[in-house]
Design an enzyme around this catalytic site. Sequence first.
Site, PDB file in Angstrom:
ATOM      1  CG  ASP A  88      -2.335  -1.000   0.835  1.00 45.93           C
ATOM      2  OD1 ASP A  88      -2.646  -0.764  -0.144  1.00 45.93           O
ATOM      3  OD2 ASP A  88      -3.100  -0.731   2.192  1.00 45.93           O
ATOM      4  CD  GLU A 120      -7.384   3.889   0.730  1.00 43.33           C
ATOM      5  OE1 GLU A 120      -7.310   3.040   1.014  1.00 43.33           O
ATOM      6  OE2 GLU A 120      -8.115   5.068   1.102  1.00 43.33           O
ATOM      7  CD  GLU A 186     -11.593  -1.394   2.721  1.00 43.99           C
ATOM      8  OE1 GLU A 186     -12.355  -1.532   4.317  1.00 43.99           O
ATOM      9  OE2 GLU A 186     -10.870  -1.059   1.601  1.00 43.99           O
TER      10      GLU A 186
END
Length: 275
Positions: A88, A120, A186
């Site tokens: 990440d 993201e 998600e």
Amino acid sequence: MSATAQKTAPMPDDIRAMKGGTPIVSLTAYTTPMAQMMDGVCDFVLVGDSVGMVLHGLPSTLGVTMEMMTLHGAAVARGLTKSLLVVDMPFGSYEESPEQAFRNAAALMRDTSAGAVKLEGGTHMAETIAFLVARGVPVMAHIGLTPQSINTLGGYKVQGRDDQAEQLRADARAVSDAGAFSVVLEKVPATLADTITGEITIPTIGIGASPNCDGQILVVDDMLGLFTAFKPKFVKRFGTLGDDGRAAIRAYADEVRARSFPAAEHTFSDKAPTK
């Protein structure tokens, strides 16, 4: 292929090629021993910024740093030979500009031996994803609930309901068109996750989405029952290691206080044993 050939770690393109086939298996890992248990069982292993909450006691992922991701990424890399390593990118390491994102992604890949990074964002991150991919950085995208944006999303809410659905579909198309090799969905309603999975050409990786996604991921401490502060709806506990650990620690403490541990077999004699 030789029957004795060893399995090697898949590349990002191998994960992309799993679209529509056998479901992709993934878990998070933050340490070498945990990575060793997953190696070859998971198709890819993610060093998630969830490490901040799970291992460091932070209230959210926002306090996670590049140094933390590098440290844990390198530890996980030491335990993997048969699973793709994805790391990440932490909050603040890529949002400013594509150039900033490339510098930090390159550093993460160099210092952890990761095969890809995850970031993201949907349509607003498409330019950055394309910039990275064009420069040799494979990118896994992440849309829906994006934990680094909880302050603007209003918390850990399901994303994509009602009038949000079209935007989430646009996000999925944007990251796919930009060159991401897969995308995490998600906390997305199952029907919407199914629609997105059918509309885009890259694999969808569900976490609180749909069983029909191309793959699934969970935080390993959640599914093992190690992290027990709270349990998200989408988590199934496949173990109760937290309970087992607390019981073992209590048993150890009781034996130490009773002087039954260490016993004779755990101590050393005055003289070395004869051979």
